[in-house]
Enzyme design. Structure first.
Site, mmCIF file in Angstrom:
data_model
loop_
_atom_site.group_PDB
_atom_site.id
_atom_site.type_symbol
_atom_site.label_atom_id
_atom_site.label_comp_id
_atom_site.label_asym_id
_atom_site.label_seq_id
_atom_site.Cartn_x
_atom_site.Cartn_y
_atom_site.Cartn_z
ATOM 1 N N LYS A 13 0.808 -1.102 -0.015
ATOM 2 C CA LYS A 13 0.048 -0.053 -0.103
ATOM 3 C C LYS A 13 0.937 1.340 0.210
ATOM 4 O O LYS A 13 0.812 2.195 -0.939
ATOM 5 C CB LYS A 13 -0.946 -0.012 1.133
ATOM 6 C CG LYS A 13 -1.936 -1.269 1.392
ATOM 7 C CD LYS A 13 -2.730 -1.164 2.435
ATOM 8 C CE LYS A 13 -2.047 -1.047 3.960
ATOM 9 N NZ LYS A 13 -1.352 -2.456 4.116
ATOM 10 N N ARG A 88 -9.452 0.252 8.976
ATOM 11 C CA ARG A 88 -9.061 -1.155 9.399
ATOM 12 C C ARG A 88 -10.278 -1.971 10.157
ATOM 13 O O ARG A 88 -9.865 -3.028 10.527
ATOM 14 C CB ARG A 88 -7.900 -0.967 10.158
ATOM 15 C CG ARG A 88 -6.449 -0.857 9.428
ATOM 16 C CD ARG A 88 -5.394 -0.752 10.268
ATOM 17 N NE ARG A 88 -4.004 -1.229 10.076
ATOM 18 C CZ ARG A 88 -3.046 -0.882 9.480
ATOM 19 N NH1 ARG A 88 -3.017 0.339 9.117
ATOM 20 N NH2 ARG A 88 -1.942 -1.387 9.138
ATOM 21 N N ARG A 128 11.577 -5.202 4.961
ATOM 22 C CA ARG A 128 11.621 -3.683 4.785
ATOM 23 C C ARG A 128 12.312 -2.753 5.585
ATOM 24 O O ARG A 128 12.565 -3.180 6.552
ATOM 25 C CB ARG A 128 9.945 -3.334 5.130
ATOM 26 C CG ARG A 128 9.692 -1.916 5.186
ATOM 27 C CD ARG A 128 8.420 -1.683 4.938
ATOM 28 N NE ARG A 128 7.465 -2.010 6.211
ATOM 29 C CZ ARG A 128 5.990 -2.053 6.307
ATOM 30 N NH1 ARG A 128 5.198 -1.517 5.385
ATOM 31 N NH2 ARG A 128 5.448 -2.322 7.368
ATOM 32 N N ARG A 160 11.768 -1.236 11.212
ATOM 33 C CA ARG A 160 10.581 -0.735 12.244
ATOM 34 C C ARG A 160 10.315 -1.934 13.213
ATOM 35 O O ARG A 160 10.621 -3.233 13.053
ATOM 36 C CB ARG A 160 9.397 -0.810 11.410
ATOM 37 C CG ARG A 160 8.854 0.632 10.792
ATOM 38 C CD ARG A 160 7.863 0.532 9.930
ATOM 39 N NE ARG A 160 6.643 0.013 10.179
ATOM 40 C CZ ARG A 160 5.366 -0.028 9.794
ATOM 41 N NH1 ARG A 160 5.265 0.766 8.438
ATOM 42 N NH2 ARG A 160 4.286 -0.479 10.213
ATOM 43 N N ARG A 171 0.326 -8.872 13.471
ATOM 44 C CA ARG A 171 -0.375 -7.835 12.775
ATOM 45 C C ARG A 171 -1.192 -8.795 11.602
ATOM 46 O O ARG A 171 -2.413 -8.346 11.281
ATOM 47 C CB ARG A 171 0.648 -7.073 12.113
ATOM 48 C CG ARG A 171 1.504 -5.834 13.166
ATOM 49 C CD ARG A 171 2.505 -5.460 12.386
ATOM 50 N NE ARG A 171 2.308 -4.629 11.304
ATOM 51 C CZ ARG A 171 3.251 -4.118 10.521
ATOM 52 N NH1 ARG A 171 4.519 -4.671 10.743
ATOM 53 N NH2 ARG A 171 3.073 -3.517 9.549
HETATM 54 P P1 ADP Z 1 2.286 -1.830 3.192
HETATM 55 O O1 ADP Z 1 2.373 -0.161 3.310
HETATM 56 O O2 ADP Z 1 1.152 -2.350 2.747
HETATM 57 O O3 ADP Z 1 2.446 -2.301 4.668
HETATM 58 P P2 ADP Z 1 4.744 -1.761 1.876
HETATM 59 O O4 ADP Z 1 4.338 -0.798 0.469
HETATM 60 O O5 ADP Z 1 5.475 -0.790 2.721
HETATM 61 O O6 ADP Z 1 3.503 -2.400 2.636
HETATM 62 O O7 ADP Z 1 5.761 -2.827 1.240
HETATM 63 C C1 ADP Z 1 6.021 -3.843 2.279
HETATM 64 C C2 ADP Z 1 7.429 -4.116 1.915
HETATM 65 O O8 ADP Z 1 7.433 -4.857 0.425
HETATM 66 C C3 ADP Z 1 8.453 -2.995 1.381
HETATM 67 O O9 ADP Z 1 9.717 -3.427 1.797
HETATM 68 C C4 ADP Z 1 8.452 -2.907 -0.029
HETATM 69 O O10 ADP Z 1 9.581 -2.301 -0.640
HETATM 70 C C5 ADP Z 1 8.057 -4.289 -0.568
HETATM 71 N N1 ADP Z 1 7.339 -4.467 -1.720
HETATM 72 C C6 ADP Z 1 6.037 -3.640 -1.811
HETATM 73 N N2 ADP Z 1 5.456 -3.964 -3.000
HETATM 74 C C7 ADP Z 1 6.228 -4.894 -3.540
HETATM 75 C C8 ADP Z 1 6.048 -5.812 -4.649
HETATM 76 N N3 ADP Z 1 5.039 -5.839 -5.637
HETATM 77 N N4 ADP Z 1 6.947 -6.844 -5.021
HETATM 78 C C9 ADP Z 1 7.841 -7.079 -3.708
HETATM 79 N N5 ADP Z 1 8.242 -6.197 -2.725
HETATM 80 C C10 ADP Z 1 7.278 -5.361 -2.782
HETATM 81 P P1 AMP Z 2 0.641 0.659 9.057
HETATM 82 O O1 AMP Z 2 2.153 1.607 8.923
HETATM 83 O O2 AMP Z 2 -0.194 0.989 8.110
HETATM 84 O O3 AMP Z 2 1.375 -0.691 8.949
HETATM 85 O O4 AMP Z 2 0.358 0.768 10.670
HETATM 86 C C1 AMP Z 2 1.291 0.722 11.525
HETATM 87 C C2 AMP Z 2 0.675 0.489 13.038
HETATM 88 O O5 AMP Z 2 -0.166 1.641 13.243
HETATM 89 C C3 AMP Z 2 -0.510 -0.542 12.937
HETATM 90 O O6 AMP Z 2 -0.032 -1.906 13.243
HETATM 91 C C4 AMP Z 2 -1.388 -0.190 14.040
HETATM 92 O O7 AMP Z 2 -1.159 -0.281 15.297
HETATM 93 C C5 AMP Z 2 -1.478 1.588 13.831
HETATM 94 N N1 AMP Z 2 -2.428 1.790 12.816
HETATM 95 C C6 AMP Z 2 -2.440 2.505 11.786
HETATM 96 N N2 AMP Z 2 -3.353 2.605 11.129
HETATM 97 C C7 AMP Z 2 -4.455 2.139 12.072
HETATM 98 C C8 AMP Z 2 -6.013 2.264 11.890
HETATM 99 N N3 AMP Z 2 -6.749 2.613 10.792
HETATM 100 N N4 AMP Z 2 -6.684 1.737 12.893
HETATM 101 C C9 AMP Z 2 -5.884 1.375 13.809
HETATM 102 N N5 AMP Z 2 -4.760 1.285 14.104
HETATM 103 C C10 AMP Z 2 -3.822 1.681 13.176
#
Ligand code: ADP
Ligand code: AMP
Length: 220
Positions: A13, A88, A128, A160, A171
């Site tokens: 995302k 969420r 990541r 992270r 998660r």
């Molecule tokens: P989200 O925001 O949904 O938690 P991220 O965009 O941060 O996910 O992506 C999670 C990890 O996977 C990051 O390290 C990113 O670089 C990698 N990633 C994202 N999209 C892809 C993909 N299509 N294929 C492989 N790795 C990806």
């Molecule tokens: P993310 O960066 O989207 O993976 O979110 C990191 C963390 O922030 C999550 O695991 C939750 O603890 C908190 N968080 C982010 N968005 C929400 C949401 N919409 N509702 C509740 N917790 C959230």
């Protein structure tokens, strides 16, 4: 366009949202980023959220609803927004619909980035790496030019806390129980479209852009 990017943690995302926000000139609103920024600045909100975030739990709905209500009323959202990580839960989705009603807007599309199975998501989250400037990388799938350093600002990348094994498992479990039911919710509303998130970053981007461009021209 008013867009929600939906999907499990690690589905891509944030990666897609950054590129889409630039291409379509709409703000990228990541609730995770907003909470992490509050954490860094040690605000009351950040301190309240910390214990939930560290364990991979969801921060309470009333906190998130307040954040989104505030953010969507800002002027940069006038011509659209891209939500990443919200809603969420079902109460968050209901609240979003109420807030949008109040400000005379509606969702155009909820894009579900589908990535089975969990193994792939675990690999993505475990690899990541983040920069304080907001950039995000993956040690294998999207590595920085210089190992451990941000391409954009040269700062040292970090892992992270909630991208460590135990929190990741939690998660994904939280996603399945509390967030996945929203797929039904938005399917019933007729705004849900699914993209294959298992493809490479640029292929996923191209597929999303195709869907959004079709939506703009009224083809979907
Ligand atoms: P989200 O925001 O949904 O938690 P991220 O965009 O941060 O996910 O992506 C999670 C990890 O996977 C990051 O390290 C990113 O670089 C990698 N990633 C994202 N999209 C892809 C993909 N299509 N294929 C492989 N790795 C990806
Ligand atoms: P993310 O960066 O989207 O993976 O979110 C990191 C963390 O922030 C999550 O695991 C939750 O603890 C908190 N968080 C982010 N968005 C929400 C949401 N919409 N509702 C509740 N917790 C959230």
């Amino acid at each position: 366009m008013n867009i929600v990017l939906f999907g499990p943690p690690g589905s891509g995302k944030g990666t897609q949202a950054k590129m889409l926000a630039e291409k379509y000139s709409i703000p990228h609103i990541s609730t995770g980023d907003i909470l992490r920024d509050n954490l860094k600045r040690e605000t009351k909100l950040g301190l309240e959220a910390k214990s939930y975030m560290d364990k991979g739990e969801l921060v309470p709905d009333d906190v998130l609803i307040g954040i989104i209500k505030d953010r969507l009323s800002q002027s940069d959202c006038a011509s659209g927004f891209l939500l990443d990580g919200y809603p969420r839960t079902l109460p968050q989705a209901d609240a979003l619909s109420t807030i949008l009603n109040e400000i005379g807007k509606k969702l155009d599309i909820v894009l579900n980035i589908d990535v089975p199975p969990d193994d792939e998501l675990i690999k993505r989250l475990a690899g990541r790496r983040m920069c304080a400037c907001g950039a995000s990388y993956h040690v294998l799938f999207n590595p920085p030019e210089q190992e451990g350093l941000c391409n954009l600002c040269g700062n040292k990348l970090y892992h992270r806390d909630d991208d460590k094994e135990e929190a990741i498992i939690n998660r994904l479990d939280v996603y399945k129980h509390q967030t996945q039911p929203l797929i039904n919710y938005y399917t019933k509303e007729g705004v849900m479209l699914t993209v294959n998130g298992a493809a490479g970053i640029s292929e996923v981007f191209d597929e999303i852009c195709r869907l959004l461009d079709d939506l703009k021209t009224g083809d979907s």
